[in-house]
Design a protein around this motif. Structure first.
Motif, short mmCIF file in Angstrom:
data_model
loop_
_atom_site.label_atom_id
_atom_site.label_comp_id
_atom_site.label_asym_id
_atom_site.label_seq_id
_atom_site.Cartn_x
_atom_site.Cartn_y
_atom_site.Cartn_z
N VAL A 121 0.83 -1.20 0.00
CA VAL A 121 0.00 0.00 0.00
C VAL A 121 0.86 1.26 0.00
O VAL A 121 0.51 2.27 -0.61
N LEU A 122 2.01 1.21 0.65
CA LEU A 122 2.78 2.42 0.93
C LEU A 122 3.17 3.18 -0.33
O LEU A 122 3.23 4.42 -0.31
N GLU A 123 3.41 2.50 -1.45
CA GLU A 123 3.79 3.19 -2.68
C GLU A 123 2.60 3.89 -3.33
O GLU A 123 2.76 4.62 -4.32
N HIS A 124 1.41 3.67 -2.78
CA HIS A 124 0.21 4.29 -3.34
C HIS A 124 -0.28 5.49 -2.54
O HIS A 124 -1.35 6.02 -2.82
N VAL A 125 0.48 5.91 -1.54
CA VAL A 125 0.08 7.07 -0.73
C VAL A 125 1.08 8.20 -0.93
O VAL A 125 2.29 7.98 -1.06
N ALA A 126 0.55 9.42 -0.94
CA ALA A 126 1.40 10.57 -1.23
C ALA A 126 2.34 10.91 -0.08
O ALA A 126 3.41 11.48 -0.29
N ASP A 127 1.93 10.57 1.15
CA ASP A 127 2.73 10.91 2.33
C ASP A 127 2.99 9.64 3.15
O ASP A 127 2.28 9.37 4.12
N PRO A 128 3.97 8.84 2.76
CA PRO A 128 4.20 7.57 3.46
C PRO A 128 4.60 7.73 4.92
O PRO A 128 4.31 6.87 5.74
N GLN A 129 5.26 8.83 5.27
CA GLN A 129 5.67 9.02 6.66
C GLN A 129 4.45 9.22 7.56
O GLN A 129 4.39 8.66 8.67
N THR A 130 3.47 9.97 7.11
CA THR A 130 2.25 10.13 7.89
C THR A 130 1.50 8.81 7.99
O THR A 130 0.95 8.47 9.05
N PHE A 131 1.47 8.05 6.92
CA PHE A 131 0.83 6.74 6.92
C PHE A 131 1.49 5.82 7.95
O PHE A 131 0.81 5.16 8.75
N LEU A 132 2.82 5.79 7.95
CA LEU A 132 3.54 4.96 8.92
C LEU A 132 3.31 5.46 10.35
O LEU A 132 3.16 4.66 11.28
N SER A 133 3.27 6.76 10.54
CA SER A 133 3.03 7.31 11.87
C SER A 133 1.67 6.88 12.40
O SER A 133 1.52 6.61 13.61
N GLU A 134 0.68 6.82 11.53
CA GLU A 134 -0.64 6.39 11.96
C GLU A 134 -0.64 4.91 12.34
O GLU A 134 -1.30 4.50 13.30
N MET A 135 0.12 4.10 11.62
CA MET A 135 0.25 2.69 11.99
C MET A 135 0.89 2.54 13.37
O MET A 135 0.47 1.70 14.17
N VAL A 136 1.88 3.38 13.65
CA VAL A 136 2.51 3.35 14.97
C VAL A 136 1.52 3.79 16.05
O VAL A 136 1.43 3.19 17.12
N ARG A 137 0.76 4.83 15.76
CA ARG A 137 -0.19 5.35 16.75
C ARG A 137 -1.18 4.30 17.23
O ARG A 137 -1.48 4.20 18.42
N VAL A 138 -1.68 3.49 16.31
CA VAL A 138 -2.75 2.56 16.68
C VAL A 138 -2.23 1.24 17.23
O VAL A 138 -3.01 0.40 17.65
N THR A 139 -0.90 1.05 17.23
CA THR A 139 -0.32 -0.22 17.69
C THR A 139 0.16 -0.08 19.13
O THR A 139 0.88 0.86 19.46
N ARG A 140 -0.23 -1.03 19.96
CA ARG A 140 0.14 -0.98 21.37
C ARG A 140 1.65 -1.16 21.54
O ARG A 140 2.31 -1.76 20.69
N PRO A 141 2.22 -0.70 22.65
CA PRO A 141 3.63 -0.95 22.93
C PRO A 141 3.93 -2.44 22.97
O PRO A 141 3.20 -3.22 23.59
N GLY A 142 4.96 -2.85 22.26
CA GLY A 142 5.29 -4.26 22.15
C GLY A 142 4.58 -4.96 21.00
O GLY A 142 4.83 -6.15 20.75
N GLY A 143 3.71 -4.24 20.30
CA GLY A 143 3.01 -4.82 19.16
C GLY A 143 3.87 -4.82 17.91
O GLY A 143 5.00 -4.31 17.89
N LEU A 144 3.31 -5.37 16.83
CA LEU A 144 4.03 -5.50 15.57
C LEU A 144 3.40 -4.65 14.47
O LEU A 144 2.16 -4.53 14.41
N ILE A 145 4.24 -4.11 13.63
CA ILE A 145 3.81 -3.44 12.41
C ILE A 145 4.44 -4.16 11.23
O ILE A 145 5.66 -4.38 11.20
N TYR A 146 3.61 -4.58 10.31
CA TYR A 146 4.06 -5.25 9.08
C TYR A 146 3.72 -4.33 7.92
O TYR A 146 2.55 -4.00 7.70
#
Length: 257
Positions: A121-146
């Motif tokens: 998905v990341l290559e299809h968004v204009a602002d990948p850093q904001t997209f990644l930041s949102e993934m971090v926001r919703v993931t609990r401490p110790g969780g995984l981001i793929y």
């Protein structure tokens, strides 16, 4: 071991890579088989780092739900967020609980997910850093981001116009129209953006709220983590970068790939 199709395949291995590549080449004629295989493979990669039973998984940009369904098959509570209603209904009725939502602003609280997942998905968004930041926001401490993406300078970086994107996006689109008689699905600057491995890795490494568990070529059959360490070469040879991130602090003994 990674379960692909009806038989387990070792990841990484040449047989696994060939199986996935053959399925990808039939994506247009048999999309269900292609994406079901890809989902089984990707979810198995996540399962190497976390027992998925009972976990909360957010599938961001998961289209019609192949990945969501595979996470559920593994015992997770998976929820699909997809911004395009047409993609949600590509297989008919979308999975139960699917939500039309943008990955820039997910309608969930902070720290709710055990796994936040996004495939190609990341290559299809204009602002990948904001997209990644949102993934971090919703993931609990110790969780995984793929998160995985096809980098622009890979042989498939232009998607359906590849490899002619090496000669320029406009020229590649024009050639695609001449050859097929129809416009390409992706337009650079609208729904496809040149994304590179080096800057992405540098950005992730500057963040203090995540650490890299795995940075590797998603499909490369031999030493997939080694090729991503070579500047320049990685932009062409990696083809598709897979990042698995751990939020917050994790034990030093955690398995790496």
């Amino acid at each position: 071991m990674t379960e692909v199709g009806e038989r387990p395949l070792r990841d990484p291995s040449l047989s696994r890579s060939l199986t996935l590549f053959r399925a990808f080449m039939r994506e247009q004629s048999d999309p269900d088989r292609c994406y079901s295989l890809l989902a089984r493979d990707a979810v198995a990669q996540v399962a190497r780092h976390m027992d998925l039973r009972g976990r909360i998984v957010l599938d961001v940009g998961g289209g019609p739900g192949h990945f969501t369904e595979e996470f559920r098959r593994r015992g997770a509570h998976a929820y699909l967020f997809e911004p395009d209603p047409r993609e949600l209904r590509a297989r008919g009725r979308p999975p139960e609980g699917a939500v039309v939502a943008d990955g820039y602003l997910l309608p969930v609280p902070d720290d709710v997910a055990d796994v936040c997942f996004s495939s190609n998905v990341l290559e299809h968004v204009a602002d990948p850093q904001t997209f990644l930041s949102e993934m971090v926001r919703v993931t609990r401490p110790g969780g995984l981001i793929y998160v995985s993406f096809t980098n622009w300078l890979s042989p498939w970086g232009g998607h359906e116009t590849a490899p002619w994107h090496y000669l320029g996006a406009v020229r590649a689109r024009a050639r695609y129209r001449r050859r097929t008689g129809r416009a390409a699905k992706h337009t650079v600057g609208e729904n496809l953006f040149p994304l590179h491995i080096g800057p992405t890795l540098r950005y992730v490494r500057t963040r203090e709220d995540v650490r890299i568990v795995s940075a590797r070529s998603r499909y490369w059959p031999f030493l997939p983590g080694a090729i991503t360490r070579i500047p320049g070469l990685r932009e062409i040879a990696t083809w598709n970068l897979l990042l698995i991130l751990r939020t917050g602090q994790a034990p030093a003994s955690e398995a790496r790939s």
